[in-house]
Design a protein around this motif. Structure first.
Motif, PDB file in Angstrom:
ATOM      1  N   GLY A   2       0.823  -1.199   0.000  1.00  0.00           N
ATOM      2  CA  GLY A   2       0.000   0.000   0.000  1.00  0.00           C
ATOM      3  C   GLY A   2       0.852   1.242   0.000  1.00  0.00           C
ATOM      4  N   GLY A   3       0.339   2.296  -0.655  1.00  0.00           N
ATOM      5  CA  GLY A   3       1.086   3.537  -0.665  1.00  0.00           C
ATOM      6  C   GLY A   3       0.432   4.580  -1.536  1.00  0.00           C
ATOM      7  N   ILE A   4       1.178   5.650  -1.749  1.00  0.00           N
ATOM      8  CA  ILE A   4       0.719   6.748  -2.591  1.00  0.00           C
ATOM      9  C   ILE A   4       1.657   6.876  -3.775  1.00  0.00           C
ATOM     10  CG2 ILE A   4       0.381   9.230  -2.754  1.00  0.00           C
ATOM     11  CD1 ILE A   4      -0.523   9.321   0.032  1.00  0.00           C
ATOM     12  N   THR A   5       1.091   6.982  -4.956  1.00  0.00           N
ATOM     13  CA  THR A   5       1.873   7.125  -6.177  1.00  0.00           C
ATOM     14  C   THR A   5       1.625   8.490  -6.782  1.00  0.00           C
ATOM     15  OG1 THR A   5       1.728   4.749  -6.628  1.00  0.00           O
ATOM     16  CG2 THR A   5       2.347   6.178  -8.456  1.00  0.00           C
ATOM     17  N   GLN A   6       2.697   9.241  -6.944  1.00  0.00           N
ATOM     18  CA  GLN A   6       2.614  10.528  -7.606  1.00  0.00           C
ATOM     19  C   GLN A   6       3.309  10.430  -8.960  1.00  0.00           C
ATOM     20  OE1 GLN A   6       3.613  13.176  -3.758  1.00  0.00           O
ATOM     21  NE2 GLN A   6       3.143  14.352  -5.611  1.00  0.00           N
ATOM     22  N   SER A   7       2.705  11.060  -9.951  1.00  0.00           N
ATOM     23  CA  SER A   7       3.338  11.107 -11.270  1.00  0.00           C
ATOM     24  C   SER A   7       2.966  12.409 -11.959  1.00  0.00           C
ATOM     25  CB  SER A   7       2.898   9.903 -12.109  1.00  0.00           C
ATOM     26  OG  SER A   7       1.498   9.933 -12.345  1.00  0.00           O
ATOM     27  N   PRO A   8       3.856  12.900 -12.831  1.00  0.00           N
ATOM     28  CA  PRO A   8       5.201  12.384 -13.060  1.00  0.00           C
ATOM     29  C   PRO A   8       6.145  12.813 -11.943  1.00  0.00           C
ATOM     30  CG  PRO A   8       4.884  14.360 -14.348  1.00  0.00           C
ATOM     31  CD  PRO A   8       3.571  14.098 -13.662  1.00  0.00           C
ATOM     32  N   LYS A   9       7.361  12.331 -11.964  1.00  0.00           N
ATOM     33  CA  LYS A   9       8.355  12.725 -10.965  1.00  0.00           C
ATOM     34  C   LYS A   9       8.874  14.120 -11.283  1.00  0.00           C
ATOM     35  CE  LYS A   9      12.537  10.939  -8.716  1.00  0.00           C
ATOM     36  NZ  LYS A   9      11.936  10.852  -7.390  1.00  0.00           N
ATOM     37  N   TYR A  10       9.056  14.415 -12.571  1.00  0.00           N
ATOM     38  CA  TYR A  10       9.496  15.735 -13.016  1.00  0.00           C
ATOM     39  C   TYR A  10       8.513  16.242 -14.068  1.00  0.00           C
ATOM     40  CZ  TYR A  10      13.913  14.377 -10.868  1.00  0.00           C
ATOM     41  OH  TYR A  10      14.860  13.957  -9.991  1.00  0.00           O
ATOM     42  N   LEU A  11       8.217  17.535 -14.024  1.00  0.00           N
ATOM     43  CA  LEU A  11       7.268  18.120 -14.965  1.00  0.00           C
ATOM     44  C   LEU A  11       7.728  19.526 -15.312  1.00  0.00           C
ATOM     45  CD1 LEU A  11       4.556  17.742 -16.419  1.00  0.00           C
ATOM     46  CD2 LEU A  11       3.424  18.577 -14.349  1.00  0.00           C
ATOM     47  N   PHE A  12       7.682  19.824 -16.603  1.00  0.00           N
ATOM     48  CA  PHE A  12       8.089  21.142 -17.060  1.00  0.00           C
ATOM     49  C   PHE A  12       6.873  21.833 -17.669  1.00  0.00           C
ATOM     50  CE2 PHE A  12      12.528  20.640 -16.277  1.00  0.00           C
ATOM     51  CZ  PHE A  12      12.716  19.274 -16.319  1.00  0.00           C
ATOM     52  N   LEU A  21      -1.054  17.245 -11.979  1.00  0.00           N
ATOM     53  CA  LEU A  21      -0.232  16.309 -11.240  1.00  0.00           C
ATOM     54  C   LEU A  21      -1.137  15.203 -10.702  1.00  0.00           C
ATOM     55  CD1 LEU A  21       1.292  19.056 -11.308  1.00  0.00           C
ATOM     56  CD2 LEU A  21       2.228  18.472  -9.069  1.00  0.00           C
ATOM     57  N   SER A  22      -0.690  13.975 -10.872  1.00  0.00           N
ATOM     58  CA  SER A  22      -1.500  12.836 -10.468  1.00  0.00           C
ATOM     59  C   SER A  22      -1.125  12.363  -9.069  1.00  0.00           C
ATOM     60  CB  SER A  22      -1.300  11.692 -11.460  1.00  0.00           C
ATOM     61  OG  SER A  22      -1.901  10.505 -11.011  1.00  0.00           O
ATOM     62  N   ASN A  84       3.903  31.690  -9.809  1.00  0.00           N
ATOM     63  CA  ASN A  84       5.205  31.174  -9.396  1.00  0.00           C
ATOM     64  C   ASN A  84       5.084  29.694  -9.052  1.00  0.00           C
ATOM     65  OD1 ASN A  84       7.884  31.015  -8.623  1.00  0.00           O
ATOM     66  ND2 ASN A  84       7.471  31.770  -6.557  1.00  0.00           N
ATOM     67  N   PRO A  85       4.850  28.842 -10.043  1.00  0.00           N
ATOM     68  CA  PRO A  85       4.542  27.446  -9.747  1.00  0.00           C
ATOM     69  C   PRO A  85       5.745  26.545  -9.526  1.00  0.00           C
ATOM     70  CG  PRO A  85       4.371  27.810 -12.085  1.00  0.00           C
ATOM     71  CD  PRO A  85       4.693  29.145 -11.485  1.00  0.00           C
ATOM     72  N   THR A  86       6.945  27.031  -9.807  1.00  0.00           N
ATOM     73  CA  THR A  86       8.123  26.180  -9.653  1.00  0.00           C
ATOM     74  C   THR A  86       8.282  25.789  -8.194  1.00  0.00           C
ATOM     75  OG1 THR A  86       9.270  27.123 -11.558  1.00  0.00           O
ATOM     76  CG2 THR A  86      10.629  26.099  -9.857  1.00  0.00           C
ATOM     77  N   ALA A  87       8.182  24.499  -7.914  1.00  0.00           N
ATOM     78  CA  ALA A  87       8.230  24.002  -6.539  1.00  0.00           C
ATOM     79  C   ALA A  87       8.182  22.484  -6.556  1.00  0.00           C
ATOM     80  CB  ALA A  87       7.055  24.546  -5.719  1.00  0.00           C
ATOM     81  N   PHE A  88       8.280  21.909  -5.376  1.00  0.00           N
ATOM     82  CA  PHE A  88       8.152  20.463  -5.165  1.00  0.00           C
ATOM     83  C   PHE A  88       6.763  20.233  -4.580  1.00  0.00           C
ATOM     84  CE2 PHE A  88       9.661  16.338  -5.049  1.00  0.00           C
ATOM     85  CZ  PHE A  88       9.763  15.775  -3.790  1.00  0.00           C
ATOM     86  N   TYR A  89       5.967  19.395  -5.240  1.00  0.00           N
ATOM     87  CA  TYR A  89       4.578  19.174  -4.818  1.00  0.00           C
ATOM     88  C   TYR A  89       4.439  17.784  -4.209  1.00  0.00           C
ATOM     89  CZ  TYR A  89       3.410  23.407  -7.298  1.00  0.00           C
ATOM     90  OH  TYR A  89       3.343  24.717  -7.697  1.00  0.00           O
ATOM     91  N   SER A 105       6.085  10.353  -3.272  1.00  0.00           N
ATOM     92  CA  SER A 105       7.495  10.704  -3.470  1.00  0.00           C
ATOM     93  C   SER A 105       7.676  12.067  -4.128  1.00  0.00           C
ATOM     94  CB  SER A 105       8.191   9.631  -4.292  1.00  0.00           C
ATOM     95  OG  SER A 105       7.519   9.458  -5.529  1.00  0.00           O
ATOM     96  N   GLY A 106       6.567  12.731  -4.485  1.00  0.00           N
ATOM     97  CA  GLY A 106       6.639  14.103  -4.943  1.00  0.00           C
ATOM     98  C   GLY A 106       6.766  14.276  -6.441  1.00  0.00           C
ATOM     99  N   THR A 107       6.364  15.458  -6.898  1.00  0.00           N
ATOM    100  CA  THR A 107       6.536  15.891  -8.285  1.00  0.00           C
ATOM    101  C   THR A 107       7.252  17.229  -8.263  1.00  0.00           C
ATOM    102  OG1 THR A 107       4.576  14.782  -9.166  1.00  0.00           O
ATOM    103  CG2 THR A 107       5.380  16.695 -10.387  1.00  0.00           C
ATOM    104  N   ARG A 108       8.347  17.309  -9.000  1.00  0.00           N
ATOM    105  CA  ARG A 108       9.088  18.577  -9.085  1.00  0.00           C
ATOM    106  C   ARG A 108       8.652  19.282 -10.353  1.00  0.00           C
ATOM    107  NH1 ARG A 108      12.757  20.482  -6.028  1.00  0.00           N
ATOM    108  NH2 ARG A 108      13.187  18.459  -5.075  1.00  0.00           N
ATOM    109  N   LEU A 109       8.004  20.429 -10.194  1.00  0.00           N
ATOM    110  CA  LEU A 109       7.485  21.210 -11.320  1.00  0.00           C
ATOM    111  C   LEU A 109       8.399  22.399 -11.577  1.00  0.00           C
ATOM    112  CD1 LEU A 109       5.270  21.982 -13.384  1.00  0.00           C
ATOM    113  CD2 LEU A 109       4.079  23.145 -11.515  1.00  0.00           C
ATOM    114  N   THR A 110       8.757  22.587 -12.835  1.00  0.00           N
ATOM    115  CA  THR A 110       9.619  23.696 -13.225  1.00  0.00           C
ATOM    116  C   THR A 110       8.979  24.445 -14.382  1.00  0.00           C
ATOM    117  OG1 THR A 110      11.586  22.433 -12.592  1.00  0.00           O
ATOM    118  CG2 THR A 110      11.921  24.361 -13.991  1.00  0.00           C
ATOM    119  N   VAL A 111       8.971  25.755 -14.296  1.00  0.00           N
ATOM    120  CA  VAL A 111       8.480  26.581 -15.396  1.00  0.00           C
ATOM    121  C   VAL A 111       9.646  26.882 -16.331  1.00  0.00           C
ATOM    122  CG1 VAL A 111       7.520  28.805 -16.034  1.00  0.00           C
ATOM    123  CG2 VAL A 111       6.664  27.603 -14.025  1.00  0.00           C
ATOM    124  N   VAL A 112       9.428  26.646 -17.633  1.00  0.00           N
ATOM    125  CA  VAL A 112      10.493  26.894 -18.607  1.00  0.00           C
ATOM    126  C   VAL A 112      10.086  28.007 -19.566  1.00  0.00           C
ATOM    127  CG1 VAL A 112      11.397  24.557 -18.467  1.00  0.00           C
ATOM    128  CG2 VAL A 112       9.600  25.087 -20.131  1.00  0.00           C
TER     129      VAL A 112
END
Lengths: 112, 112
Positions: A2-12, A21-22, A84-89, A105-112
């Protein structure tokens, strides 16, 4: 397991885009949460949901939206209104009050 | 100070030494929780202590709670290099329903 699944791990994200973010859990927990973490800082609550089809704003909900159509799923959309969405979610869940949180385990979102 | 503020901000010790981290808060709580976060990962729940409890143990971890001083401490005994991480306290507010507030964390570095 059992657990929590976050995806994706990295998102631009490009300027003006909405991104989703899932977060999926198979713990049968009623409550689910979304937190934002900026470098060297604690977690700030974006949205939380105690039951299906119900959710409440946290401390920094502006520019974000969520849905809770199924107990297992709590997706977070970062809209173009979030300047300012760049952050770890981080997504989390727990059975209710007086229980600790299980985090994904988190999703790291970066604005490009 | 903010709700759930950790002290010190950073701590560096030798392997085998004990590490003590403190947390102070401002408003009445239902419980206080401690979490560990390795770099770039999600948080892991360590211990939850209820407002009517004064001390809890889990393996090498000992948590105390003093509601009269609105403070808690986390003691890690016989530290190991693998204990290197950030440690956060989180307070579940008595009037906050499902709301839990996280501090900014203590960064612990254990030197081998």
């Amino acid at each position: 397991d059992g657990g929590i699944t976050q995806s994706p791990k990295y998102l631009f994200r490009k300027e003006g885009q909405n991104v989703t973010l899932s977060c999926e859990q198979n713990l049968n927990h009623d409550a689910m949460y979304w937190y934002r973490q900026d470098p060297g800082q604690g977690l700030r609550l974006i949205y939380y949901s105690q039951i299906v089809n119900d959710f409440q704003k946290g401390d920094i909900a502006e520019g974000y939206s969520v849905s809770r159509e199924k107990k297992e799923s709590f997706p977070l959309t970062v809209t173009s209104a979030q300047k300012n969405p760049t952050a770890f979610y981080l997504c989390a869940s727990n059975p209710g009050t007086n229980y600790g949180y299980t985090f994904g385990s988190g999703t790291r979102l970066t604005v490009v | 100070s903010q709700q759930g503020e950790e002290d010190p901000q950073a701590l560096s010790i030798q392997e085998g030494e004990n590490a003590t981290m403190n947390c102070s808060y401002k408003t009445s709580i239902n419980n206080l929780q401690w979490y560990r976060q390795n770099s770039g990962r999600g948080l892991v729940h360590l211990i939850l202590i209820r407002s009517n409890e004064r001390e809890k143990h889990s393996g090498r971890l000992r948590v105390t709670l003093d509601t009269s001083k609105k403070s808690s401490s986390l003691l890690i005994t016989a530290s190991r290099a693998a204990d290197t991480a950030s440690y956060f306290c989180a307070t579940a507010l008595r009037s906050g329903g499902f709301k839990t507030i996280f501090g900014a964390g203590t960064r612990l570095f254990v030197k081998a």
